[in-house]
Design a protein around this motif. Structure first.
Motif, PDB file in Angstrom:
ATOM      1  N   LYS A  82      13.620  -2.688   1.907  1.00  0.00           N
ATOM      2  CA  LYS A  82      13.133  -2.638   0.862  1.00  0.00           C
ATOM      3  C   LYS A  82      11.642  -1.460   0.832  1.00  0.00           C
ATOM      4  O   LYS A  82      11.823  -0.813   0.009  1.00  0.00           O
ATOM      5  N   SER A  83      11.749  -0.803   2.195  1.00  0.00           N
ATOM      6  CA  SER A  83      10.988   0.389   2.009  1.00  0.00           C
ATOM      7  C   SER A  83      11.457   1.686   1.155  1.00  0.00           C
ATOM      8  O   SER A  83      11.067   2.626   1.179  1.00  0.00           O
ATOM      9  N   MET A  84      13.074   1.503   1.141  1.00  0.00           N
ATOM     10  CA  MET A  84      13.749   2.521   0.258  1.00  0.00           C
ATOM     11  C   MET A  84      12.910   2.916  -1.376  1.00  0.00           C
ATOM     12  O   MET A  84      12.693   3.977  -1.752  1.00  0.00           O
ATOM     13  N   THR A  85      12.850   2.369  -1.725  1.00  0.00           N
ATOM     14  CA  THR A  85      11.702   1.449  -3.236  1.00  0.00           C
ATOM     15  C   THR A  85      11.717   1.399  -2.958  1.00  0.00           C
ATOM     16  O   THR A  85      10.752   1.775  -4.555  1.00  0.00           O
ATOM     17  N   ILE A  86      10.195   0.450  -2.296  1.00  0.00           N
ATOM     18  CA  ILE A  86       9.026  -0.203  -3.135  1.00  0.00           C
ATOM     19  C   ILE A  86       8.176   1.126  -3.632  1.00  0.00           C
ATOM     20  O   ILE A  86       7.848   2.949  -2.160  1.00  0.00           O
ATOM     21  N   SER A  87       7.140   0.946  -5.046  1.00  0.00           N
ATOM     22  CA  SER A  87       6.114   1.499  -4.906  1.00  0.00           C
ATOM     23  C   SER A  87       4.911   1.563  -4.246  1.00  0.00           C
ATOM     24  O   SER A  87       4.164   0.022  -2.534  1.00  0.00           O
ATOM     25  N   GLU A  88       4.389   2.829  -3.683  1.00  0.00           N
ATOM     26  CA  GLU A  88       3.061   2.303  -2.767  1.00  0.00           C
ATOM     27  C   GLU A  88       2.454   2.010  -3.480  1.00  0.00           C
ATOM     28  O   GLU A  88       1.330   0.480  -2.748  1.00  0.00           O
ATOM     29  N   ALA A  89       2.084   1.395  -5.081  1.00  0.00           N
ATOM     30  CA  ALA A  89       0.963   0.677  -5.151  1.00  0.00           C
ATOM     31  C   ALA A  89       1.459  -0.836  -4.817  1.00  0.00           C
ATOM     32  O   ALA A  89       0.541  -1.545  -4.074  1.00  0.00           O
ATOM     33  N   GLU A  90       2.672  -0.855  -5.196  1.00  0.00           N
ATOM     34  CA  GLU A  90       3.527  -2.537  -4.147  1.00  0.00           C
ATOM     35  C   GLU A  90       3.208  -2.859  -2.844  1.00  0.00           C
ATOM     36  O   GLU A  90       2.775  -4.147  -2.595  1.00  0.00           O
ATOM     37  N   PHE A  95       0.426  -4.325   2.384  1.00  0.00           N
ATOM     38  CA  PHE A  95       0.328  -4.177   3.893  1.00  0.00           C
ATOM     39  C   PHE A  95      -1.772  -3.983   3.996  1.00  0.00           C
ATOM     40  O   PHE A  95      -1.399  -3.081   3.394  1.00  0.00           O
ATOM     41  N   THR A  96      -2.381  -4.703   4.193  1.00  0.00           N
ATOM     42  CA  THR A  96      -3.584  -4.115   4.070  1.00  0.00           C
ATOM     43  C   THR A  96      -4.148  -4.435   5.404  1.00  0.00           C
ATOM     44  O   THR A  96      -3.329  -4.181   6.567  1.00  0.00           O
ATOM     45  N   PHE A  97      -5.423  -3.672   5.279  1.00  0.00           N
ATOM     46  CA  PHE A  97      -5.955  -3.638   6.268  1.00  0.00           C
ATOM     47  C   PHE A  97      -7.850  -3.416   6.565  1.00  0.00           C
ATOM     48  O   PHE A  97      -8.153  -3.146   5.019  1.00  0.00           O
ATOM     49  N   SER A  98      -7.666  -4.564   7.177  1.00  0.00           N
ATOM     50  CA  SER A  98      -9.264  -4.923   7.127  1.00  0.00           C
ATOM     51  C   SER A  98     -10.337  -3.963   7.831  1.00  0.00           C
ATOM     52  O   SER A  98     -11.911  -4.268   7.237  1.00  0.00           O
ATOM     53  N   ASN A  99      -9.696  -3.280   7.946  1.00  0.00           N
ATOM     54  CA  ASN A  99     -11.263  -2.436   8.697  1.00  0.00           C
ATOM     55  C   ASN A  99     -10.184  -0.687   8.454  1.00  0.00           C
ATOM     56  O   ASN A  99     -11.223  -0.122   9.692  1.00  0.00           O
ATOM     57  N   LYS A 234       0.476 -11.941   9.876  1.00  0.00           N
ATOM     58  CA  LYS A 234       1.159 -11.861   8.719  1.00  0.00           C
ATOM     59  C   LYS A 234       0.024 -13.765   8.384  1.00  0.00           C
ATOM     60  O   LYS A 234       0.422 -14.365   8.762  1.00  0.00           O
ATOM     61  N   LEU A 235      -0.036 -12.768   6.902  1.00  0.00           N
ATOM     62  CA  LEU A 235      -0.717 -14.233   6.198  1.00  0.00           C
ATOM     63  C   LEU A 235       0.092 -14.595   5.552  1.00  0.00           C
ATOM     64  O   LEU A 235      -0.494 -16.143   5.957  1.00  0.00           O
ATOM     65  N   LYS A 236       0.711 -14.262   4.611  1.00  0.00           N
ATOM     66  CA  LYS A 236       2.012 -14.865   4.697  1.00  0.00           C
ATOM     67  C   LYS A 236       3.818 -14.514   4.537  1.00  0.00           C
ATOM     68  O   LYS A 236       3.303 -12.985   4.663  1.00  0.00           O
ATOM     69  N   ARG A 237       4.187 -15.130   3.791  1.00  0.00           N
ATOM     70  CA  ARG A 237       5.603 -14.300   3.818  1.00  0.00           C
ATOM     71  C   ARG A 237       5.390 -12.828   2.468  1.00  0.00           C
ATOM     72  O   ARG A 237       5.101 -12.564   1.908  1.00  0.00           O
ATOM     73  N   GLY A 238       5.628 -11.772   3.537  1.00  0.00           N
ATOM     74  CA  GLY A 238       5.679 -10.042   3.167  1.00  0.00           C
ATOM     75  C   GLY A 238       4.601  -9.970   2.730  1.00  0.00           C
ATOM     76  O   GLY A 238       4.659  -8.609   2.328  1.00  0.00           O
ATOM     77  N   PHE A 239       3.409 -10.706   3.314  1.00  0.00           N
ATOM     78  CA  PHE A 239       1.681 -10.058   3.280  1.00  0.00           C
ATOM     79  C   PHE A 239       1.335 -10.098   4.783  1.00  0.00           C
ATOM     80  O   PHE A 239       1.165 -10.549   5.261  1.00  0.00           O
ATOM     81  N   TYR A 240       1.055  -8.400   5.060  1.00  0.00           N
ATOM     82  CA  TYR A 240       0.254  -8.474   6.058  1.00  0.00           C
ATOM     83  C   TYR A 240      -1.099  -7.822   6.598  1.00  0.00           C
ATOM     84  O   TYR A 240      -1.564  -7.281   5.531  1.00  0.00           O
TER      85      TYR A 240
END
Length: 296
Positions: A82-90, A95-99, A234-240
């Motif tokens: 998926k990294s081939m075509t996924i947009s920056e916004a998506e 994939f988020t950062f807590s700090n 891993k928060l849920k499938r596809g979300f980290y």
């Protein structure tokens, strides 16, 4: 032959990469059936590793972890595609950062960063970190045999101003950056097994004495890079969600191998919390019977 393989396989990868996430994970479920139930990809290794580090768990518990691990492994495969075509916004949604402010503060202080991680959770999407920074980023990787796919991997990971370098290039590239006064960040996946006869340090990892990689710590000391660990949840499938922790602001203030040992303890904490997200297909403990006689 390399080019033929590339032109045959690349369109398939591209088509997979443009699938919506719901369809992408249905495809992942299909891969799971193939590699776990039909092919049995490295099931023996996974089973041995889990029994080794979790001797008190029942067969039912081991089997549950195993199945969850293979589901996650398949998700990792399709997410890499998926990294081939996924947009920056998506990507930033998934994939988020807590700090992130910890990293940004080090950047403000003109501190280069040695970013240590394990093969846990998701390490493929960490490259989005570059969009939150203004410094040059490096990641160490193993060059692929097929030069066309090697270029593809470099192109994917360079989308956000990251630069892939081989292990042999690491010291020279980072020393050159230091001499030029450039602030940089370099990622090190430091949890896998080095060759036992070339290991400088042995320690307990998941309760078992093994040789460990010390390159990230040694390079950080040579180049005066602050050492930061990043753990992935891993928060849920596809979300980290990634959380950073400073291991050493000034690495020269620490005795040799202390930083490495701190890193491994944090990796252990992740594994004990949710073991299914660690990369159990690697033979991490294969040198456990080769502990040097002079090791204490």
């Amino acid at each position: 032959m390399q080019f033929l393989a590339y032109i045959l396989i690349y369109p398939i990868l591209w088509l997979i990469s443009i699938l919506p996430f719901k369809l992408l994970y249905l495809f992942s479920d299909g891969i799971y059936v193939l590699i776990y139930h039909i092919i049995g990809y490295r099931r023996k290794t996974v089973n041995e590793n889990l029994h080794l580090v979790f001797p008190d768990k029942s067969e039912k518990e081991i089997k549950t972890i195993t199945k969850k691990f293979y589901h996650h492994l398949c998700d990792m495969v399709v997410e890499s595609i998926k990294s081939m075509t996924i947009s920056e916004a998506e990507m930033k949604k998934h994939f988020t950062f807590s700090n992130i402010e910890l990293i940004q503060q080090l950047e403000k202080e003109n501190r280069s960063i040695a970013l240590m991680c394990a093969h846990y959770g998701s390490w493929e999407w960490i490259f989005i970190l570059q969009t939150y920074m203004n410094v040059k980023g490096y990641a160490i990787y193993k060059r692929l045999a097929n030069k066309y796919f090697d270029r593809l991997v470099k192109r994917i990971r360079a989308k956000y101003n990251s630069h892939l370098i081989t292990t042999k290039e690491t010291i020279s590239v980072l020393m050159d950056a230091k001499e030029k006064g450039e602030v940089s960040v370099c990622g090190f996946a430091s949890d896998q097994s080095p060759k036992h006869d070339k290991a400088f340090h042995w320690t307990k990892f998941m309760g078992i004495t093994v040789p460990v990689h010390t390159g990230a710590e040694m390079i950080a000391k040579k180049t005066d890079m602050s050492v930061v660990f990043f753990g992935v949840k891993k928060l849920k499938r596809g979300f980290y969600e990634t959380t950073f922790k400073t291991l050493a602001y000034n690495p020269m203030d620490y005795p040799d191998y202390e930083i490495t040992d701190q890193f491994l303890k944090l990796v252990e904490e992740q594994i004990y919390e949710a073991p299914e997200y660690y990369l159990w297909t690697h033979k991490r403990w294969k040198h456990r019977d080769k502990v040097p006689e002079n090791y204490t």
